[in-house]
Design a protein around this motif. Sequence first.
Motif, mmCIF file in Angstrom:
data_model
loop_
_atom_site.group_PDB
_atom_site.id
_atom_site.type_symbol
_atom_site.label_atom_id
_atom_site.label_comp_id
_atom_site.label_asym_id
_atom_site.label_seq_id
_atom_site.Cartn_x
_atom_site.Cartn_y
_atom_site.Cartn_z
ATOM 1 N N TYR A 124 0.853 -1.187 0.000
ATOM 2 C CA TYR A 124 0.000 0.000 0.000
ATOM 3 C C TYR A 124 0.889 1.237 0.000
ATOM 4 C CZ TYR A 124 -3.468 -3.444 1.434
ATOM 5 O OH TYR A 124 -4.279 -4.541 1.497
ATOM 6 N N MET A 125 0.626 2.149 -0.936
ATOM 7 C CA MET A 125 1.384 3.392 -1.014
ATOM 8 C C MET A 125 0.494 4.546 -0.543
ATOM 9 S SD MET A 125 2.080 1.259 -3.800
ATOM 10 C CE MET A 125 3.474 0.174 -4.028
ATOM 11 N N ALA A 126 0.942 5.250 0.473
ATOM 12 C CA ALA A 126 0.165 6.340 1.057
ATOM 13 C C ALA A 126 0.777 7.686 0.679
ATOM 14 C CB ALA A 126 0.104 6.197 2.573
ATOM 15 N N SER A 127 -0.098 8.625 0.285
ATOM 16 C CA SER A 127 0.318 9.980 -0.048
ATOM 17 C C SER A 127 -0.674 10.944 0.585
ATOM 18 C CB SER A 127 0.319 10.205 -1.568
ATOM 19 O OG SER A 127 0.968 9.154 -2.250
ATOM 20 N N VAL A 128 -0.196 12.109 0.978
ATOM 21 C CA VAL A 128 -1.063 13.121 1.594
ATOM 22 C C VAL A 128 -0.909 14.433 0.835
ATOM 23 C CG1 VAL A 128 -1.488 14.500 3.677
ATOM 24 C CG2 VAL A 128 -1.014 12.048 3.875
ATOM 25 N N PHE A 129 -2.059 15.084 0.594
ATOM 26 C CA PHE A 129 -2.091 16.356 -0.117
ATOM 27 C C PHE A 129 -2.877 17.375 0.701
ATOM 28 C CE2 PHE A 129 -2.125 12.866 -3.076
ATOM 29 C CZ PHE A 129 -1.226 13.218 -4.066
ATOM 30 N N ARG A 130 -2.470 18.617 0.619
ATOM 31 C CA ARG A 130 -3.279 19.678 1.220
ATOM 32 C C ARG A 130 -4.550 19.861 0.403
ATOM 33 N NH1 ARG A 130 -0.023 24.850 2.501
ATOM 34 N NH2 ARG A 130 0.706 23.456 4.169
ATOM 35 N N MET A 131 -5.670 20.013 1.060
ATOM 36 C CA MET A 131 -6.953 20.171 0.380
ATOM 37 C C MET A 131 -6.987 21.491 -0.378
ATOM 38 S SD MET A 131 -10.713 19.920 2.103
ATOM 39 C CE MET A 131 -12.211 20.255 1.194
ATOM 40 N N ALA A 132 -7.406 21.445 -1.631
ATOM 41 C CA ALA A 132 -7.501 22.657 -2.458
ATOM 42 C C ALA A 132 -8.655 23.525 -1.969
ATOM 43 C CB ALA A 132 -7.712 22.276 -3.921
ATOM 44 N N PRO A 133 -8.470 24.849 -1.925
ATOM 45 C CA PRO A 133 -9.550 25.735 -1.477
ATOM 46 C C PRO A 133 -10.584 25.962 -2.582
ATOM 47 C CG PRO A 133 -7.636 27.027 -2.104
ATOM 48 C CD PRO A 133 -7.231 25.576 -2.247
ATOM 49 N N GLY A 134 -11.821 26.279 -2.181
ATOM 50 C CA GLY A 134 -12.827 26.662 -3.159
ATOM 51 C C GLY A 134 -13.921 25.639 -3.352
ATOM 52 N N LYS A 135 -14.571 25.734 -4.516
ATOM 53 C CA LYS A 135 -15.722 24.891 -4.840
ATOM 54 C C LYS A 135 -15.527 24.237 -6.202
ATOM 55 C CE LYS A 135 -18.929 28.017 -2.448
ATOM 56 N NZ LYS A 135 -20.123 28.890 -2.607
ATOM 57 N N PHE A 136 -16.273 23.146 -6.443
ATOM 58 C CA PHE A 136 -16.295 22.543 -7.765
ATOM 59 C C PHE A 136 -17.078 23.430 -8.730
ATOM 60 C CE2 PHE A 136 -15.580 18.396 -5.516
ATOM 61 C CZ PHE A 136 -14.424 18.047 -6.197
ATOM 62 N N PHE A 137 -16.857 23.214 -10.014
ATOM 63 C CA PHE A 137 -17.587 23.961 -11.032
ATOM 64 C C PHE A 137 -19.091 23.714 -10.893
ATOM 65 C CE2 PHE A 137 -18.260 20.009 -13.149
ATOM 66 C CZ PHE A 137 -19.189 20.215 -14.150
ATOM 67 N N ASP A 138 -19.856 24.697 -11.334
ATOM 68 C CA ASP A 138 -21.316 24.586 -11.345
ATOM 69 C C ASP A 138 -21.806 25.243 -12.622
ATOM 70 O OD1 ASP A 138 -24.055 24.779 -11.076
ATOM 71 O OD2 ASP A 138 -24.017 25.596 -9.035
ATOM 72 N N LYS A 139 -22.242 24.429 -13.545
ATOM 73 C CA LYS A 139 -22.670 24.898 -14.866
ATOM 74 C C LYS A 139 -23.709 26.029 -14.791
ATOM 75 C CE LYS A 139 -25.121 22.813 -18.811
ATOM 76 N NZ LYS A 139 -25.523 21.515 -19.392
ATOM 77 N N GLY A 140 -24.526 26.007 -13.743
ATOM 78 C CA GLY A 140 -25.580 27.014 -13.615
ATOM 79 C C GLY A 140 -25.164 28.271 -12.883
ATOM 80 N N ASN A 141 -23.921 28.332 -12.397
ATOM 81 C CA ASN A 141 -23.439 29.475 -11.629
ATOM 82 C C ASN A 141 -22.371 30.208 -12.428
ATOM 83 O OD1 ASN A 141 -22.175 31.245 -9.834
ATOM 84 N ND2 ASN A 141 -22.425 29.856 -8.090
ATOM 85 N N PRO A 142 -22.633 31.449 -12.863
ATOM 86 C CA PRO A 142 -21.649 32.167 -13.698
ATOM 87 C C PRO A 142 -20.323 32.431 -12.990
ATOM 88 C CG PRO A 142 -23.442 33.620 -13.011
ATOM 89 C CD PRO A 142 -23.858 32.234 -12.635
ATOM 90 N N HIS A 143 -20.302 32.354 -11.642
ATOM 91 C CA HIS A 143 -19.042 32.520 -10.909
ATOM 92 C C HIS A 143 -18.216 31.236 -10.910
ATOM 93 C CE1 HIS A 143 -20.299 36.438 -9.529
ATOM 94 N NE2 HIS A 143 -21.439 35.924 -9.066
ATOM 95 N N LEU A 144 -18.864 30.125 -11.250
ATOM 96 C CA LEU A 144 -18.187 28.825 -11.203
ATOM 97 C C LEU A 144 -18.149 28.128 -12.559
ATOM 98 C CD1 LEU A 144 -19.700 27.511 -7.829
ATOM 99 C CD2 LEU A 144 -17.410 28.448 -8.202
ATOM 100 N N TRP A 145 -18.555 28.825 -13.611
ATOM 101 C CA TRP A 145 -18.469 28.262 -14.962
ATOM 102 C C TRP A 145 -18.661 29.393 -15.964
ATOM 103 C CZ3 TRP A 145 -16.286 24.081 -16.475
ATOM 104 C CH2 TRP A 145 -16.537 23.515 -17.735
ATOM 105 N N GLY A 146 -17.678 29.576 -16.839
ATOM 106 C CA GLY A 146 -17.769 30.642 -17.822
ATOM 107 C C GLY A 146 -16.391 31.101 -18.244
ATOM 108 N N THR A 147 -16.327 32.196 -18.975
ATOM 109 C CA THR A 147 -15.085 32.679 -19.587
ATOM 110 C C THR A 147 -13.929 32.779 -18.591
ATOM 111 O OG1 THR A 147 -16.232 33.867 -21.342
ATOM 112 C CG2 THR A 147 -14.035 34.619 -20.798
ATOM 113 N N ASN A 148 -14.173 33.351 -17.404
ATOM 114 C CA ASN A 148 -13.088 33.526 -16.433
ATOM 115 C C ASN A 148 -12.513 32.183 -15.980
ATOM 116 O OD1 ASN A 148 -13.456 36.259 -16.591
ATOM 117 N ND2 ASN A 148 -14.543 36.451 -14.644
#
Length: 311
Positions: free
Chosen positions: A78-102
Amino acid sequence: MNTLEFVSHSTNEVYRFSKNNTFYFLRISAKPLAYAEKIHAEMEWVHDLVQHGVNASLPILTKDQQLTAVYEKEGQYYMASVFRMAPGKFFDKGNPHLWGTNIYHAWGETMGQMHRHSKSYKPLLKGRQRDHWSKSEFSNPNLQHGKYRVLLEKLQSLEDQIDSLPREENAYGLIHNDFHPYNFMIDGDTITVFDFDDCIYAWYALDIAIATVHAVWWGSPGEDRKSKNEFARRFLDDFLAGYFKHHPLDFHWIQRIPLFMDYRNICSFFWWLQDWDGDEGKLNDFQRNAITEAVKIISDGRSFDGCEIEM
């Protein structure tokens, strides 16, 4: 570690935990011992990317300053690795702040930074590196008949075309190989990428194509072929505007993005079928319908949805 919480189990087992008010992910991979070198190569690259300013989920060192820890129990490693959790939210197709040109632009910028650094990156140990792209090897006899053979022959045809491409220094290097919207978090106009366990040496245009295919799958405003093709074109305009800020790519490689997109689409069928036992009852309605539609598209000499674009 009393905060340990199970998250998922697909290729690896993933757990979340907190320490000193910071969240982390623990990834456990059950692999042959020889694969530890591949995991270490992945972690080494990601650590180096973060050190060079790429927004990626930071690998955490063990107490003895290693990037991975290997455990053995009853002959299984078994190989164990640890990562720091990325900040923020997943994309949301219906939310212009979470999906779009930017978002598309930031996505492209992040990939461009990765590819720029990939060109100069050298593993610390020469023998400890990720695999190079190669053709698939499917020996499953259940894929040799009827519609399944149509899919397999399409995959082989595309792989033949790809395998003939030059592996130029400016166009080929270490890539993420699965940089899709569920493998990054969005925090304002910044994205943080994670899940590098599919990383390989391959064409930069393939990495771009993978991002585009998944953007079309999950983010197109319409489900019809015309909408998906139009969205793919708009997405790439925004994505490449960000990408080119950090990494140039000759036009003849940009023109091959639709080829790599077609390849990624056909690969998706073999995620289900590579070990399939031939029992169609084990395929769900979505899979059966997708296979039927794919065979029709292939028989008509067309590319998959979203790939019918000229660059």
